[in-house]
Design a protein around this motif. Structure first.
Motif, PDB file in Angstrom:
ATOM      1  N   PHE A  11       0.834  -1.202   0.000  1.00 50.05           N
ATOM      2  CA  PHE A  11       0.000   0.000   0.000  1.00 50.05           C
ATOM      3  C   PHE A  11       0.877   1.264   0.000  1.00 50.05           C
ATOM      4  N   ALA A  12       1.907   1.275   0.862  1.00 48.98           N
ATOM      5  CA  ALA A  12       2.796   2.438   0.927  1.00 48.98           C
ATOM      6  C   ALA A  12       3.544   2.628  -0.393  1.00 48.98           C
ATOM      7  N   LEU A  13       3.989   1.523  -0.980  1.00 51.20           N
ATOM      8  CA  LEU A  13       4.733   1.593  -2.235  1.00 51.20           C
ATOM      9  C   LEU A  13       3.855   2.104  -3.374  1.00 51.20           C
ATOM     10  N   PHE A 236      -5.988   7.007   0.224  1.00 54.53           N
ATOM     11  CA  PHE A 236      -6.621   5.779   0.708  1.00 54.53           C
ATOM     12  C   PHE A 236      -5.555   4.709   0.962  1.00 54.53           C
ATOM     13  N   LEU A 237      -4.636   4.554   0.022  1.00 56.04           N
ATOM     14  CA  LEU A 237      -3.557   3.572   0.171  1.00 56.04           C
ATOM     15  C   LEU A 237      -2.636   3.942   1.329  1.00 56.04           C
ATOM     16  N   TRP A 238      -2.286   5.213   1.428  1.00 55.10           N
ATOM     17  CA  TRP A 238      -1.347   5.653   2.472  1.00 55.10           C
ATOM     18  C   TRP A 238      -1.944   5.476   3.865  1.00 55.10           C
ATOM     19  N   ASN A 239      -3.198   5.895   4.034  1.00 57.08           N
ATOM     20  CA  ASN A 239      -3.839   5.727   5.338  1.00 57.08           C
ATOM     21  C   ASN A 239      -3.947   4.254   5.706  1.00 57.08           C
ATOM     22  N   SER A 240      -4.207   3.397   4.717  1.00 60.34           N
ATOM     23  CA  SER A 240      -4.267   1.954   4.964  1.00 60.34           C
ATOM     24  C   SER A 240      -2.901   1.449   5.418  1.00 60.34           C
ATOM     25  N   ALA A 241      -1.840   1.930   4.764  1.00 61.72           N
ATOM     26  CA  ALA A 241      -0.490   1.514   5.151  1.00 61.72           C
ATOM     27  C   ALA A 241      -0.164   1.947   6.566  1.00 61.72           C
ATOM     28  N   ILE A 242      -0.529   3.171   6.931  1.00 59.99           N
ATOM     29  CA  ILE A 242      -0.257   3.673   8.279  1.00 59.99           C
ATOM     30  C   ILE A 242      -0.959   2.820   9.333  1.00 59.99           C
ATOM     31  N   ILE A 244      -1.658  -0.283   9.177  1.00 61.14           N
ATOM     32  CA  ILE A 244      -1.107  -1.637   9.239  1.00 61.14           C
ATOM     33  C   ILE A 244       0.316  -1.642   9.787  1.00 61.14           C
ATOM     34  N   ILE A 245       1.182  -0.801   9.248  1.00 59.74           N
ATOM     35  CA  ILE A 245       2.604  -0.872   9.616  1.00 59.74           C
ATOM     36  C   ILE A 245       3.068   0.319  10.443  1.00 59.74           C
ATOM     37  N   GLY A 246       2.191   1.291  10.681  1.00 59.61           N
ATOM     38  CA  GLY A 246       2.557   2.436  11.492  1.00 59.61           C
ATOM     39  C   GLY A 246       3.154   3.565  10.675  1.00 59.61           C
ATOM     40  N   PRO A 247       3.017   4.806  11.159  1.00 53.91           N
ATOM     41  CA  PRO A 247       3.505   5.956  10.382  1.00 53.91           C
ATOM     42  C   PRO A 247       5.012   5.984  10.223  1.00 53.91           C
ATOM     43  N   GLY A 248       5.771   5.537  11.250  1.00 48.97           N
ATOM     44  CA  GLY A 248       7.221   5.573  11.158  1.00 48.97           C
ATOM     45  C   GLY A 248       7.764   4.698  10.055  1.00 48.97           C
ATOM     46  N   THR A 249       7.211   3.498   9.917  1.00 48.99           N
ATOM     47  CA  THR A 249       7.658   2.588   8.859  1.00 48.99           C
ATOM     48  C   THR A 249       7.153   3.046   7.501  1.00 48.99           C
ATOM     49  N   ALA A 250       5.883   3.457   7.431  1.00 47.24           N
ATOM     50  CA  ALA A 250       5.320   3.909   6.158  1.00 47.24           C
ATOM     51  C   ALA A 250       6.083   5.111   5.613  1.00 47.24           C
ATOM     52  N   ALA A 251       6.506   6.012   6.502  1.00 45.26           N
ATOM     53  CA  ALA A 251       7.181   7.234   6.060  1.00 45.26           C
ATOM     54  C   ALA A 251       8.472   6.939   5.308  1.00 45.26           C
ATOM     55  N   GLY A 286      18.387  -0.019  -0.443  1.00 46.02           N
ATOM     56  CA  GLY A 286      19.105  -0.644   0.658  1.00 46.02           C
ATOM     57  C   GLY A 286      18.738  -0.052   2.000  1.00 46.02           C
ATOM     58  N   GLY A 287      18.624   1.277   2.057  1.00 41.80           N
ATOM     59  CA  GLY A 287      18.274   1.931   3.314  1.00 41.80           C
ATOM     60  C   GLY A 287      16.894   1.582   3.804  1.00 41.80           C
ATOM     61  N   VAL A 288      15.914   1.588   2.898  1.00 44.56           N
ATOM     62  CA  VAL A 288      14.541   1.248   3.303  1.00 44.56           C
ATOM     63  C   VAL A 288      14.449  -0.226   3.697  1.00 44.56           C
ATOM     64  N   ALA A 289      15.140  -1.102   2.959  1.00 45.69           N
ATOM     65  CA  ALA A 289      15.137  -2.534   3.293  1.00 45.69           C
ATOM     66  C   ALA A 289      15.727  -2.753   4.681  1.00 45.69           C
ATOM     67  N   LEU A 290      16.811  -2.055   5.007  1.00 41.40           N
ATOM     68  CA  LEU A 290      17.428  -2.188   6.318  1.00 41.40           C
ATOM     69  C   LEU A 290      16.528  -1.660   7.427  1.00 41.40           C
ATOM     70  N   ALA A 291      15.908  -0.501   7.171  1.00 41.65           N
ATOM     71  CA  ALA A 291      15.086   0.136   8.194  1.00 41.65           C
ATOM     72  C   ALA A 291      13.767  -0.588   8.446  1.00 41.65           C
ATOM     73  N   THR A 292      13.275  -1.364   7.468  1.00 41.49           N
ATOM     74  CA  THR A 292      11.975  -2.016   7.626  1.00 41.49           C
ATOM     75  C   THR A 292      12.082  -3.519   7.857  1.00 41.49           C
ATOM     76  N   ARG A 293      13.298  -4.024   7.962  1.00 41.75           N
ATOM     77  CA  ARG A 293      13.442  -5.478   8.130  1.00 41.75           C
ATOM     78  C   ARG A 293      12.926  -5.919   9.500  1.00 41.75           C
ATOM     79  N   PRO A 294      12.453  -7.159   9.609  1.00 39.99           N
ATOM     80  CA  PRO A 294      11.992  -7.665  10.913  1.00 39.99           C
ATOM     81  C   PRO A 294      13.129  -7.618  11.931  1.00 39.99           C
ATOM     82  N   ARG A 295      12.767  -7.512  13.182  1.00 43.23           N
ATOM     83  CA  ARG A 295      13.793  -7.446  14.219  1.00 43.23           C
ATOM     84  C   ARG A 295      14.636  -8.701  14.218  1.00 43.23           C
TER      85      ARG A 295
END
Length: 295
Positions: A11-13, A236-242, A244-251, A286-295
């Motif tokens: 949704f964010a993408l 609509f897509l952005w609000n849905s993403a927020i 689900i994954i939260g504003p920090g990750t969606a941003a 690379g930066g987004v992949a690193l920042a959004t990867r599972p813990r």
């Protein structure tokens, strides 16, 4: 990774893909139509199309909408009335490099406010990924020239861009805190309507201080794109993403906007994609992949 998290990423993408076209239009029509007028036409178009479909839900949720009227008015003011208007104003009063530099602070604002108000964790990986994505965005904006970055000239439009980023962060936090008693359609319909209303008299006043502009097929197409695509569909897509994954990750996905804008400019405007663009793309991915990867 759960299916819902994947859906939030998609949704964010999709939202930032649509918004990348909005930036192409903003730069292409910056001299053809006044900024507040463009924002007004954008949101009036979105409201006229969406509110009739959302009206029944808005009537059903009216009591909850009234109970939360100040929070909804805040979301309408920050995300609809002011954010895009300030971006359009900034495009008239500064250059692309400055907009990219200050635009890169928007996800930083969101991450910080999400930490303060929503207790979203800022892990070392997220901080590192954010820094790498910023480097990628600046690489594209400066075309890999350190000299360009060192000799930036700041203008009044930079203040508007910085303020726009902060307002977008506030909007993202307010969306995440949407009461469950208000449906998504009702919330969007209310924010669209409340956000569009102040833009109408502001646009009429603006006409008194700008040279006349003509309604052309190109402008009509641009307004329909930003009204239906960049407003209705993308929000609509952005609000849905927020949700689900939260504003920090969606941003973080907002750093993909220059990537998709560059691709769109290549296909639509014939602008070349260079090795510098490729390096920037790699850093952002690379930066987004690193920042959004599972813990």
């Amino acid at each position: 990774m759960t299916d819902s998290r994947v859906a939030g990423f998609l949704f964010a993408l999709m939202a930032v893909t649509i918004w990348s076209g909005n930036f192409i239009i903003a730069s292409g029509f910056v001299e053809d139509i006044p900024p507040i007028t463009l924002a007004a036409l954008r949101w009036v178009t979105a409201s006229l199309i969406f509110v009739p479909f959302a009206w029944r839900g808005m009537q059903r949720d009216m009591q909850s909408l009234l109970d939360n009227r100040w929070a909804i008015a805040g979301a309408a003011l920050t995300g609809v009335t002011l954010f895009n208007t300030l971006v359009y104003v900034s495009a008239r009063t500064t250059d692309t490099v400055n907009m990219a530099l200050l635009g890169s602070t928007t996800p930083v604002f969101v991450v910080i406010l999400a930490r303060i108000f929503l207790k979203e964790r800022i892990s070392p990986a997220r901080a590192a990924g954010l820094a790498i994505a910023i480097c990628g965005m600046l690489t594209i904006a400066t075309r890999g020239s350190l000299d360009t970055l060192l000799h930036l000239t700041f203008r009044v439009g930079d203040v508007w861009m910085l303020l726009a980023g902060f307002l977008w962060a506030i909007y993202s936090i307010l969306v995440k805190r949407k009461p469950i008693t208000i449906s998504r359609n009702s919330y969007l319909g209310a924010t669209f309507l409340l956000g569009a209303i102040p833009l109408i008299p502001a646009a009429l006043i603006e006409q008194q201080f700008h040279v006349p502009w003509a309604v052309t097929p190109a402008i009509v197409g641009a307004v329909l794109y930003v009204g239906i695509g960049a407003s209705l569909a993308a929000f609509f897509l952005w609000n849905s993403a927020i949700m689900i994954i939260g504003p920090g990750t969606a941003a973080l996905f907002q750093y993909f906007i220059p990537v998709f804008s560059g691709i769109g400019a290549f296909f639509l405007l014939g602008k070349p994609i260079t090795l510098v663009h490729g390096a920037g793309f790699v850093l952002i991915f690379g930066g987004v992949a690193l920042a959004t990867r599972p813990r």
